[in-house]
Design a protein around this motif. Structure first.
Motif, PDB file in Angstrom:
ATOM      1  N   GLN A  23       0.820  -1.208   0.000  1.00 17.86           N
ATOM      2  CA  GLN A  23       0.000   0.000   0.000  1.00 17.86           C
ATOM      3  C   GLN A  23       0.857   1.262   0.000  1.00 17.86           C
ATOM      4  O   GLN A  23       0.533   2.245  -0.670  1.00 17.86           O
ATOM      5  N   TRP A  26       2.376   1.959  -3.567  1.00 19.80           N
ATOM      6  CA  TRP A  26       1.378   2.518  -4.487  1.00 19.80           C
ATOM      7  C   TRP A  26       1.048   3.952  -4.095  1.00 19.80           C
ATOM      8  O   TRP A  26       0.966   4.840  -4.944  1.00 19.80           O
ATOM      9  N   LEU A  27       0.886   4.181  -2.795  1.00 15.21           N
ATOM     10  CA  LEU A  27       0.572   5.532  -2.320  1.00 15.21           C
ATOM     11  C   LEU A  27       1.662   6.519  -2.704  1.00 15.21           C
ATOM     12  O   LEU A  27       1.376   7.660  -3.097  1.00 15.21           O
ATOM     13  N   SER A  28       2.909   6.104  -2.614  1.00 17.53           N
ATOM     14  CA  SER A  28       4.029   7.024  -2.855  1.00 17.53           C
ATOM     15  C   SER A  28       3.992   7.588  -4.268  1.00 17.53           C
ATOM     16  O   SER A  28       4.427   8.725  -4.503  1.00 17.53           O
ATOM     17  N   SER A  30       1.512   8.522  -5.879  1.00 14.09           N
ATOM     18  CA  SER A  30       0.473   9.545  -6.022  1.00 14.09           C
ATOM     19  C   SER A  30       0.798  10.806  -5.236  1.00 14.09           C
ATOM     20  O   SER A  30      -0.002  11.743  -5.211  1.00 14.09           O
ATOM     21  N   GLN A 199      -6.486   0.799  -0.955  1.00 12.28           N
ATOM     22  CA  GLN A 199      -5.765   1.985  -1.413  1.00 12.28           C
ATOM     23  C   GLN A 199      -6.693   3.184  -1.529  1.00 12.28           C
ATOM     24  O   GLN A 199      -6.339   4.304  -1.124  1.00 12.28           O
ATOM     25  N   LEU A 202      -7.496   4.336   1.982  1.00 10.33           N
ATOM     26  CA  LEU A 202      -6.316   4.967   2.587  1.00 10.33           C
ATOM     27  C   LEU A 202      -6.176   6.405   2.103  1.00 10.33           C
ATOM     28  O   LEU A 202      -5.974   7.327   2.903  1.00 10.33           O
ATOM     29  N   ARG A 203      -6.282   6.617   0.806  1.00 10.09           N
ATOM     30  CA  ARG A 203      -6.143   7.973   0.262  1.00 10.09           C
ATOM     31  C   ARG A 203      -7.252   8.887   0.783  1.00 10.09           C
ATOM     32  O   ARG A 203      -7.022  10.068   1.075  1.00 10.09           O
ATOM     33  N   ALA A 213      -3.276  12.765  -1.574  1.00  3.95           N
ATOM     34  CA  ALA A 213      -2.849  11.844  -2.625  1.00  3.95           C
ATOM     35  C   ALA A 213      -3.837  11.935  -3.779  1.00  3.95           C
ATOM     36  O   ALA A 213      -5.036  12.153  -3.570  1.00  3.95           O
TER      37      ALA A 213
END
Length: 625
Positions: A23, A26-28, A30, A199, A202-203, A213
């Motif tokens: 997670q 993938w977050l990084s 954005s 994801q 989370l965002r 994000a």
């Protein structure tokens, strides 16, 4: 020099195998400028020394709790000092304290609460990581520590020993204590949610903390078909059939990854890890679906095992992998290239793990036969992919109970899976001198000798018509049935008409859309048959009325209404379709006065008006020549 006022930290936390690293990576992507700092063992060379020996022995036995906690928190301080303006931490301070406490539980025999208290006391004498605004997010599959530990261990790719099992249970207990006292800013209860859903959540949560994000497109994609298989196995043929016959939007994985690379400013999308390939591919599918409003998409050709496995984890049940299989001789006979060239392509796919995708595929299609076989297989694949399968409970008929029992005893053998009373058979809706005895028999096989010997010898009550419909279990599983059987299966799932059900046999339950589509698919046949009945010298009142009702049912199903009772069907149809002016005689008049010319003429006119109404329904205002 970073300003502590502006510097931020986002940490993802949780027990092992909950998806923190995936997670965060993938977050990084954005968050422009985000620093993916990773785990603490990257930030102190002493970890390399520890790892060069028996790491588990040092972690759980050789080191003291102060020594272990000192290395962990010292590494955390070094990580924080070397972090960029927005740091993304794999396990933040609360989780690092939890890991040290859980280790103390296993190593020293402390209770989780005492171990956490001990570790926090040790931490007060250690160097403190530089202060930043922090957001600590906990990913948790279950609030029950025992179940949370079980989920972590179930996903462990390697075999585990008793010490590691005890550690995971202790870790889940410590984290539960931390949650109770509010150590984490937000707790995401993710259960078994797909990676994509987590994801998105989370965002969304991070935006509430001022960490913005880029939002992923949120689309109502019903299905993502992933087509895999070796060279010349027939993936393209399956993709074409999905597109041409079933309306599925067909896309190519290579094209989508090229678009993703162009968007990211990368030259080669295959330089990304296979997990990142799956996530980048997902983003492009989402963008395409958002723009085109496509509800079902197929992507081909899946050649990489890890990327395909990760794609399944990203999408969950929305993603279905179909592996198209054919032996090498069949594939060679289809190839336009030389056998040497085909073997070379196969070798490349083997290196990528394309052949192993069969082990994780949701469906395997045998494409060694004819095009007809492939068409039937693809239609079955799509028609049944989302169906629920249930065991049925037998029901007590309120009419003809004795005959239905005798009929079941006569029909049932070891191959019979299901006997249903359909229509009004066995129900309070049965009408003497009008209704038929209708049975639906589902059997593993239905050879002609069994049909003639068994069904042909079934005794029929005097003065009553009987109809028996027989389908194989394969027919039912593929929903290779007419609309009336679709409706009978739906009613059976509601506990209506089940005379016999073989233990262990699970019946597919069609959704209302199946009834609608199959009914409209037979509209032409019903129209033709109704006109034949109206043209016949001997006007069959009963048959004409049944077809009139059937036409009304087809239109009501298209409207989203599903009724079985004749009077209900006609009453609702009159309300929803007044322009049809369809007003047949009531059923009692048709039964008691079927020879009355006035009754017969009223039925004929009602049927005629309904046929004319159907003929007008789909007229288009203008079509260019």
């Amino acid at each position: 020099m970073i300003s502590n006022v502006d510097a931020r930290v986002v940490s993802l936390n949780g027990v092992d195998n909950v998806g923190k690293t995936t997670q965060l990576a993938w977050l990084s992507r954005s968050l422009p400028g985000a620093h993916l700092v990773g785990t603490v063992d990257r930030w102190d060379t002493r970890w390399q020394q520890v790892a060069s020996g028996d790491f588990a022995q040092w972690w759980f036995v050789a080191s003291t709790t102060p020594e272990h906690t000192g290395l962990v928190l010292g590494s955390h301080a070094a990580r924080r000092a070397g972090s960029g303006q927005l740091a993304l931490e794999d396990r933040g301070l609360p989780m690092l304290l939890a890991t040290c406490a859980a280790t103390a539980v296993v190593k020293d025999g402390f209770s989780p609460a005492d171990a956490l208290h001990l570790v926090e006391n040790i931490a007060t004498d250690l160097p403190v990581a530089e202060h930043r605004r922090e957001v600590h997010v906990l990913l948790r599959r279950s609030p029950d520590p025992a179940r949370e530990a079980h989920q972590a261990l179930r996903r462990e790719p390697r075999s585990t020993d008793r010490r590691y099992v005890a550690y995971q249970h202790a870790l889940a207990e410590v984290v539960s204590l931390q949650v109770a006292r509010g150590d984490y800013h937000t707790v995401l209860e993710i259960e078994d949610a797909p990676i994509l859903d987590v994801q998105n959540r989370l965002r969304e949560h991070l935006r509430g903390f001022g960490v913005h994000a880029g939002a992923l497109p949120v689309v109502a994609l019903d299905r993502l078909w992933v087509l895999a298989g070796m060279s010349e196995s027939g993936k393209s043929s399956v993709g074409e059939l999905l597109r041409d016959e079933l309306g599925v939007t067909r896309l190519k994985i290579g094209y989508l990854l090229d678009v993703a690379a162009l968007r990211a400013g990368e030259i080669d999308p295959y330089a990304w890890s296979e997990s990142e390939q799956a996530e980048r591919l997902t983003e492009e599918v989402l963008r395409f679906a958002e723009t085109t409003k496509a509800r079902t998409i197929s992507v081909e050709s899946a050649h990489r095992f890890e990327a395909t496995a990760h794609l399944k984890r990203v999408w969950g049940e929305h993603c279905q992998v179909a592996y198209v299989d054919a032996d090498s001789a069949v594939r060679a006979s289809r190839a336009a290239e030389t056998e040497v060239r085909l073997r070379a392509r196969d070798e490349t796919k083997h290196e990528r793990g394309a052949d192993r995708i069969v082990d994780i595929a949701d469906h395997v299609i045998d494409n060694t036969g004819s095009l007809a076989a492939l068409k039937l297989a693809v239609h079955r694949l799509v028609a049944t992919a989302d169906l629920q399968h249930v065991a049925l409970d037998t029901s007590d008929p309120v009419t003809h109970a004795e005959w239905l029992r005798q009929a079941s005893d006569h029909i049932v053998d070891e191959q019979v899976a299901l006997v249903l009373a359909t229509g009004t058979t066995g129900t309070a809706g049965w009408r003497d001198r009008w209704s038929d005895l209708d049975l639906l028999v589902v059997r593993d096989t239905a050879p002609a000798d069994w049909l003639r010997r068994t069904l042909g010898a079934l005794p029929i009550p005097d003065g009553i018509k009987m109809g028996i419909s027989t389908f194989t279990t394969s027919d039912i599983d593929a929903l290779r049935v007419p609309p009336r059987v679709v409706q009978s299966l739906r009613r059976a799932a509601q506990g209506v008409g089940v005379i016999y059900h073989r233990p262990g046999y699970r019946v597919p339950v069609p959704v209302s859309a199946h009834g609608d589509r199959t009914s409209r698919g037979e509209l032409g046949l019903i129209l033709m048959t109704t006109r034949r009945l109206l043209a016949a010298p001997m006007f069959d009142v009963r048959a004409v009325h049944k077809h009139l009702v059937l036409l009304a049912k087809i239109l009501l199903r298209a409207d989203g209404y599903h009724f079985d009772d004749v009077e209900d069907v006609l009453a609702v149809f009159r309300d929803l379709h007044p322009d049809a002016a369809c007003d047949p005689p009531v059923l009692d008049d048709l039964i008691d006065r079927s020879d009355d010319p006035a009754v017969r003429q009223r039925l004929l006119e009602a049927a005629d008006r309904l046929l004319s109404y159907v003929d007008r329904l789909d007229h288009i205002v203008r079509t260019s020549a």
